[in-house]
Design a protein around this motif. Structure first.
Motif, PDB file in Angstrom:
ATOM      1  N   ARG A  55      36.040  -9.472  63.712  1.00  0.00           N
ATOM      2  CA  ARG A  55      36.217  -9.848  61.921  1.00  0.00           C
ATOM      3  C   ARG A  55      36.447 -11.229  61.851  1.00  0.00           C
ATOM      4  O   ARG A  55      37.042 -11.807  62.832  1.00  0.00           O
ATOM      5  CB  ARG A  55      37.402  -8.900  61.846  1.00  0.00           C
ATOM      6  CG  ARG A  55      37.088  -7.534  61.705  1.00  0.00           C
ATOM      7  CD  ARG A  55      38.241  -6.634  61.227  1.00  0.00           C
ATOM      8  NE  ARG A  55      37.977  -5.256  61.292  1.00  0.00           N
ATOM      9  CZ  ARG A  55      38.208  -4.435  62.226  1.00  0.00           C
ATOM     10  NH1 ARG A  55      38.853  -4.836  63.573  1.00  0.00           N
ATOM     11  NH2 ARG A  55      37.960  -2.989  62.026  1.00  0.00           N
ATOM     12  N   GLN A  56      36.238 -11.521  60.592  1.00  0.00           N
ATOM     13  CA  GLN A  56      36.377 -13.161  60.109  1.00  0.00           C
ATOM     14  C   GLN A  56      36.721 -13.256  58.895  1.00  0.00           C
ATOM     15  O   GLN A  56      36.238 -12.700  58.174  1.00  0.00           O
ATOM     16  CB  GLN A  56      34.973 -13.942  60.757  1.00  0.00           C
ATOM     17  CG  GLN A  56      35.436 -15.458  60.368  1.00  0.00           C
ATOM     18  CD  GLN A  56      34.229 -16.314  60.553  1.00  0.00           C
ATOM     19  OE1 GLN A  56      33.429 -16.215  61.391  1.00  0.00           O
ATOM     20  NE2 GLN A  56      34.190 -17.348  59.741  1.00  0.00           N
ATOM     21  N   LYS A  57      37.854 -13.757  58.649  1.00  0.00           N
ATOM     22  CA  LYS A  57      38.250 -14.135  57.371  1.00  0.00           C
ATOM     23  C   LYS A  57      37.238 -15.175  56.702  1.00  0.00           C
ATOM     24  O   LYS A  57      37.038 -16.248  57.330  1.00  0.00           O
ATOM     25  CB  LYS A  57      39.506 -14.596  57.128  1.00  0.00           C
ATOM     26  CG  LYS A  57      39.944 -14.901  55.786  1.00  0.00           C
ATOM     27  CD  LYS A  57      41.220 -15.641  55.648  1.00  0.00           C
ATOM     28  CE  LYS A  57      41.636 -16.286  54.067  1.00  0.00           C
ATOM     29  NZ  LYS A  57      42.701 -17.054  53.783  1.00  0.00           N
ATOM     30  N   SER A  76      38.856 -12.346  51.539  1.00  0.00           N
ATOM     31  CA  SER A  76      37.621 -11.484  51.758  1.00  0.00           C
ATOM     32  C   SER A  76      37.510 -11.550  53.424  1.00  0.00           C
ATOM     33  O   SER A  76      37.573 -12.592  53.754  1.00  0.00           O
ATOM     34  CB  SER A  76      36.509 -11.812  51.033  1.00  0.00           C
ATOM     35  OG  SER A  76      36.551 -11.378  49.900  1.00  0.00           O
ATOM     36  N   ILE A  77      37.036 -10.390  54.279  1.00  0.00           N
ATOM     37  CA  ILE A  77      36.786 -10.181  55.350  1.00  0.00           C
ATOM     38  C   ILE A  77      35.325  -9.761  55.704  1.00  0.00           C
ATOM     39  O   ILE A  77      35.147  -8.918  55.225  1.00  0.00           O
ATOM     40  CB  ILE A  77      37.789  -9.478  56.028  1.00  0.00           C
ATOM     41  CG1 ILE A  77      39.224 -10.282  56.239  1.00  0.00           C
ATOM     42  CG2 ILE A  77      37.675  -9.396  57.749  1.00  0.00           C
ATOM     43  CD1 ILE A  77      40.305  -9.431  56.649  1.00  0.00           C
ATOM     44  N   TYR A 114      31.671  -6.042  54.345  1.00  0.00           N
ATOM     45  CA  TYR A 114      32.264  -7.041  53.726  1.00  0.00           C
ATOM     46  C   TYR A 114      33.285  -6.346  52.674  1.00  0.00           C
ATOM     47  O   TYR A 114      33.072  -5.254  52.028  1.00  0.00           O
ATOM     48  CB  TYR A 114      31.071  -7.594  52.925  1.00  0.00           C
ATOM     49  CG  TYR A 114      31.631  -8.904  51.697  1.00  0.00           C
ATOM     50  CD1 TYR A 114      31.880  -9.817  52.104  1.00  0.00           C
ATOM     51  CD2 TYR A 114      32.334  -8.426  50.409  1.00  0.00           C
ATOM     52  CE1 TYR A 114      32.090 -10.954  51.104  1.00  0.00           C
ATOM     53  CE2 TYR A 114      32.749  -9.485  49.466  1.00  0.00           C
ATOM     54  CZ  TYR A 114      32.740 -10.638  50.031  1.00  0.00           C
ATOM     55  OH  TYR A 114      33.204 -11.616  49.327  1.00  0.00           O
ATOM     56  N   THR A 115      34.592  -6.866  53.052  1.00  0.00           N
ATOM     57  CA  THR A 115      35.771  -6.486  52.473  1.00  0.00           C
ATOM     58  C   THR A 115      36.460  -7.376  51.570  1.00  0.00           C
ATOM     59  O   THR A 115      36.826  -8.386  51.993  1.00  0.00           O
ATOM     60  CB  THR A 115      36.681  -5.636  53.172  1.00  0.00           C
ATOM     61  OG1 THR A 115      35.889  -4.735  54.262  1.00  0.00           O
ATOM     62  CG2 THR A 115      37.721  -4.991  52.655  1.00  0.00           C
ATOM     63  N   ARG A 224      44.813  -7.633  59.005  1.00  0.00           N
ATOM     64  CA  ARG A 224      45.766  -8.671  59.438  1.00  0.00           C
ATOM     65  C   ARG A 224      45.039  -9.907  59.829  1.00  0.00           C
ATOM     66  O   ARG A 224      45.521 -11.011  59.827  1.00  0.00           O
ATOM     67  CB  ARG A 224      46.336  -8.036  60.700  1.00  0.00           C
ATOM     68  CG  ARG A 224      47.223  -6.956  60.643  1.00  0.00           C
ATOM     69  CD  ARG A 224      48.452  -7.145  59.986  1.00  0.00           C
ATOM     70  NE  ARG A 224      49.395  -8.279  60.721  1.00  0.00           N
ATOM     71  CZ  ARG A 224      50.298  -9.035  60.172  1.00  0.00           C
ATOM     72  NH1 ARG A 224      50.383  -9.075  58.840  1.00  0.00           N
ATOM     73  NH2 ARG A 224      50.872  -9.996  60.927  1.00  0.00           N
ATOM     74  N   THR A 225      43.888 -10.062  59.835  1.00  0.00           N
ATOM     75  CA  THR A 225      42.987 -11.148  59.842  1.00  0.00           C
ATOM     76  C   THR A 225      43.010 -11.869  58.640  1.00  0.00           C
ATOM     77  O   THR A 225      43.111 -11.691  57.685  1.00  0.00           O
ATOM     78  CB  THR A 225      41.438 -10.960  60.471  1.00  0.00           C
ATOM     79  OG1 THR A 225      41.250  -9.969  61.196  1.00  0.00           O
ATOM     80  CG2 THR A 225      40.714 -12.148  60.525  1.00  0.00           C
TER      81      THR A 225
END
Length: 318
Positions: A55-57, A76-77, A114-115, A224-225
């Motif tokens: 995961r990456q912000k 967004s992550i 994509y969130t 949490r990312t």
């Protein structure tokens, strides 16, 4: 398996100092689904799942950081996951058709998601691409594993496996915190998946009880990312969680057979409505998360039985 856990534990021994104002924008996680976590080596129905996720912000200055144009966007992550799943009947010893209540099936696919988090809401959109069938070599993996540990040898992969077919799914999910009173919060979820293997829609209510963060910063929603580090050793979240879900199944190729490629000779009918009850505990530290869940499912196959499996998730941010 032991090397995966060792890697997470090693990563967790490193401490980050003097970065109170700097968010941690990357995360690696490993998820293990298996009824073995119920101390039950029966390997029934959805018998095993492995998820390796990064995961990456997304940085705020990127053009795709706010695809939906939310005015109160928190962040967004993006995540990409490599997923393996295995399904088999209740009775692994069965060799005749009347002894097999669900086809054998193995999946391998990549999941991109994509969130976006805004207000008390979470919206996710994603795609799955991969393969179901003999080319995944799930039959060899399960057979060799059971032989190594002296477990029951599955005997129906050759005659009762779903044939090769591509996996292509579109997914969307919406979550909203509808109640927050002290240590108690309730979250509503709606999910829809459409594709070559699974087409379904689900609604759920999740309850958290304990120390928890809003949805845009909680381990529950994989958020949490991108959060900032505080120079203390207190846990950020520690809560009991329970989720009740009802799903309407329009199509499930692992039960009803593939619609693309050579038709599978052995299929069953899927139950149109499936309920699931999950309970567990979630812990989030400064850069380390741990989740343990146990899920109970109603019948997925007409004439089948309810079943259960456990989930263990370990995540490390860096």
């Amino acid at each position: 398996m032991k090397y995966i856990f060792a890697t997470f534990l090693l990563l967790n021994t490193f401490h980050l100092f003097g970065q109170e104002s700097a968010p941690i924008n990357h995360e690696l996680s490993f998820q293990f689904d298996n009824d073995l976590l119920f101390f039950d080596a029966g390997d029934r129905y959805y018998t095993n799942g492995l998820f390796f996720t990064y995961r990456q912000k997304i940085k705020e200055d990127r053009s795709w950081s706010n695809l939906f144009g939310f005015q109160s966007l928190h962040k967004s992550i993006f995540h990409v996951a490599f997923v393996s799943k295995i399904f088999n009947p209740y009775n692994l010893k069965g060799e005749k058709a009347e002894e097999i209540d669900r086809p054998y099936a193995g999946e391998l696919y990549v999941d991109g998601l994509y969130t976006s988090y805004w207000g008390q809401n979470r919206l996710a959109v994603g795609v799955d691409l991969g393969w179901l069938g003999t080319k995944t070599r799930s039959d060899d993996i399960q057979t060799n594993l059971h032989t190594t540990f002296g477990w029951v040898r599955p005997r129906g992969w050759r005659d009762y496996q779903i044939h090769d077919t591509p996996i292509a799914h579109l997914y969307t999910g919406l979550s909203r915190e509808i109640v927050s009173i002290g240590p108690l919060s309730l979250i509503s979820d709606v999910d829809v998946r459409v594709g070559t293997i699974n087409t379904n829609a689900a609604a759920a209510i999740t309850m958290r009880l304990g120390r928890s963060q809003p949805l845009d910063a909680s381990v529950l929603t994989h958020a949490r990312t991108g959060e900032r580090i505080a120079n203390d050793r207190k846990c950020k979240e520690l809560f009991f969680v329970t989720k009740t879900q009802l799903m309407h199944v329009f199509y499930d190729a692992t039960i009803e057979g593939n619609i693309i490629g050579e038709p599978s000779p052995f299929v069953k009918s899927a139950e149109p409505w499936v309920w699931m009850q999950s309970v567990g505990v979630m812990l989030s530290m400064k850069t380390f998360d741990l989740q343990a869940l146990w899920s109970f499912l109603g019948r997925e196959v007409v004439g089948g039985r309810p079943h259960k499996y456990g989930t263990l998730v370990i995540a490390k941010r860096f």
